[in-house]
Design a protein around this motif. Structure first.
Motif, short mmCIF file in Angstrom:
data_model
loop_
_atom_site.label_atom_id
_atom_site.label_comp_id
_atom_site.label_asym_id
_atom_site.label_seq_id
_atom_site.Cartn_x
_atom_site.Cartn_y
_atom_site.Cartn_z
N LEU A 178 1.07 -1.41 -0.07
CA LEU A 178 -0.05 0.39 -0.07
C LEU A 178 1.26 1.17 0.15
N TYR A 179 2.08 1.20 -0.89
CA TYR A 179 2.25 2.50 -0.12
C TYR A 179 1.87 3.65 -1.50
N GLU A 180 1.62 3.41 -2.43
CA GLU A 180 1.11 4.53 -3.43
C GLU A 180 -0.04 5.20 -2.30
N LEU A 181 -0.79 3.95 -1.70
CA LEU A 181 -1.78 4.80 0.10
C LEU A 181 -1.13 6.13 0.08
N LYS A 182 -0.07 5.31 0.78
CA LYS A 182 0.90 6.33 1.61
C LYS A 182 0.91 7.31 1.71
N GLU A 183 1.71 7.69 0.22
CA GLU A 183 1.67 9.28 -1.60
C GLU A 183 0.74 9.82 -0.69
N MET A 184 0.15 9.11 -0.84
CA MET A 184 -1.98 10.30 -1.10
C MET A 184 -1.93 10.69 0.03
N ILE A 214 -2.55 -3.60 -8.25
CA ILE A 214 -4.08 -3.27 -8.37
C ILE A 214 -3.87 -2.41 -9.10
N ASP A 215 -5.77 -2.19 -9.76
CA ASP A 215 -6.29 -0.70 -10.19
C ASP A 215 -7.14 -0.17 -9.43
N VAL A 216 -7.44 1.27 -8.65
CA VAL A 216 -8.54 1.20 -8.35
C VAL A 216 -8.76 2.52 -8.21
N THR A 217 -10.95 2.83 -8.09
CA THR A 217 -11.46 3.66 -8.24
C THR A 217 -10.96 4.53 -6.55
N LEU A 218 -11.87 5.67 -6.96
CA LEU A 218 -11.93 6.41 -5.59
C LEU A 218 -12.07 5.96 -4.82
N ASN A 219 -13.23 5.49 -5.31
CA ASN A 219 -14.22 4.52 -4.21
C ASN A 219 -13.34 3.62 -3.53
N ASP A 220 -12.96 2.45 -4.21
CA ASP A 220 -11.83 1.66 -3.92
C ASP A 220 -10.77 2.19 -3.24
N PHE A 221 -10.22 3.37 -3.01
CA PHE A 221 -9.06 3.87 -2.22
C PHE A 221 -9.51 4.08 -0.88
N LEU A 222 -10.84 4.89 -0.53
CA LEU A 222 -11.52 5.21 0.15
C LEU A 222 -12.03 4.55 0.91
N ASN A 223 -12.42 2.91 0.55
CA ASN A 223 -12.84 2.06 0.81
C ASN A 223 -11.37 1.00 1.42
N LEU A 224 -10.71 0.87 0.91
CA LEU A 224 -9.50 0.61 1.42
C LEU A 224 -8.61 1.00 2.42
N ILE A 225 -8.52 2.70 2.59
CA ILE A 225 -7.46 3.81 3.88
C ILE A 225 -8.63 2.71 5.06
N GLU A 240 -10.97 13.29 3.23
CA GLU A 240 -11.42 13.68 2.30
C GLU A 240 -11.32 15.14 1.52
N LYS A 241 -9.96 16.00 1.16
CA LYS A 241 -9.67 16.36 0.60
C LYS A 241 -8.84 15.23 -1.07
N ILE A 242 -9.31 13.60 -0.41
CA ILE A 242 -8.76 12.98 -2.02
C ILE A 242 -9.56 13.52 -2.76
N SER A 243 -9.02 12.71 -3.69
CA SER A 243 -9.59 13.37 -5.12
C SER A 243 -8.64 12.85 -6.15
N PHE A 244 -9.22 12.00 -6.99
CA PHE A 244 -8.57 11.97 -8.27
C PHE A 244 -9.86 11.07 -9.12
N THR A 245 -9.20 11.04 -10.75
CA THR A 245 -10.72 10.58 -11.60
C THR A 245 -9.62 9.09 -12.41
N GLY A 246 -10.34 7.97 -12.83
CA GLY A 246 -10.15 7.14 -13.68
C GLY A 246 -9.26 6.23 -12.39
N THR A 247 -8.56 5.59 -12.60
CA THR A 247 -8.22 4.68 -11.48
C THR A 247 -6.31 4.97 -11.07
N ILE A 248 -6.09 4.34 -10.32
CA ILE A 248 -4.71 4.43 -9.61
C ILE A 248 -4.10 3.53 -9.10
#
Length: 264
Positions: A178-184, A214-225, A240-248
């Motif tokens: 989950l390194y990229e999650l911590k980057e966000m 894994i490629d996640v949407t914003l909704n997936d990302f928020l659930n993962l947190i 709540e400030k986290i926002s992106f379009t598509g997937t990361i």
């Protein structure tokens, strides 16, 4: 199964577990039993449970399920065996294991009543119990396998519960998990510190790193947190400030270790 008050055997009758000292525990309408003596609803609350359900339903962690199935089938082949999913959460792994392995009896334990309620409603083939990993209400040497996926392990209790042929499967986060999650979330993200897991009453049989993206949407990302400790360490306003379009793309890295108890 043992009574958490007097540790006498529980017997099931008329949708109730009762011991010889007349301590009784009703089976809920969903099908689980609460053996946690504390009246406080501990563990994940309903918001976090929903986040976990939503994320895991996308099968991002299915490769881990397959690895665990391989370990179990290689160890027990066609023999019948009993497994306890210790800290089973919403029952994602338990349900998959029971569906794939016909010769397994599965019991799921978690301190979160909300999580166990979901388990029991969605998996009628296994027994789910509200209880703590610190004192699992079963007699000595009852289980052939204990499964700990990101859940606290109490070594003496684990040793007590496993029989002579038993194994302990321990899943912990790898360095880049989950390194990229911590980057966000953080201005200075960090890799996980890995300490070699040493259990004094066990011998390590094997260890494997499972890594993938894994490629996640914003909704997936928020659930993962909501499934991570970062949810408690981060201000809600920052999440709540986290926002992106598509997937990361996010790195998943599990360390899967198998232990056997030392013989007396």
């Amino acid at each position: 199964m043992l009574c958490p008050k007097c540790f006498k055997q529980l017997h099931f009758k008329n949708r109730c577990f009762k011991c010889e000292n007349n301590h009784s525990y009703d089976v809920s309408k969903e099908g689980y039993v609460n053996l946690l003596l504390s009246k406080t609803n501990s563990g994940d609350n309903i918001e976090l449970v929903k986040g976990r359900i939503n994320f895991l339903s996308r099968d991002f962690y299915l490769p881990l399920v397959k690895e665990i199935i391989n370990i179990l089938t290689n160890n027990f082949k066609n023999e019948f065996f009993k497994i306890c999913d210790c800290g089973c959460g919403t029952g994602y792994y338990s349900k998959h294991l029971k569906e794939e392995i016909e010769n397994a009896t599965l019991i799921g334990i978690d301190i979160s009543k909300d999580a166990i309620k979901h388990c029991a409603k969605n998996d009628k083939s296994s027994l789910y119990i509200v209880a703590s990993n610190q004192k699992i209400p079963f007699e000595d040497s009852y289980f052939d396998c204990l499964l700990h996926i990101f859940s606290p392990i109490f070594e003496k209790e684990a040793k007590r519960l496993l029989n002579d042929r038993g194994i302990l499967i321990l899943v912990t986060p790898g360095v880049k998990h989950l390194y990229e999650l911590k980057e966000m979330l953080y201005p200075n993200p960090y890799y996980n510190k890995i300490d070699d897991e040493i259990l004094n009453d066990f011998t390590k049989v094997s260890s494997k790193i499972l890594e993938y993206k894994i490629d996640v949407t914003l909704n997936d990302f928020l659930n993962l947190i909501k499934m991570t400790p970062y949810y408690y360490k981060t201000k809600k306003s920052d999440i709540e400030k986290i926002s992106f379009t598509g997937t990361i793309s996010i790195t998943i890295e599990f360390i899967i270790s198998v232990f056997s108890p030392l013989k007396q």
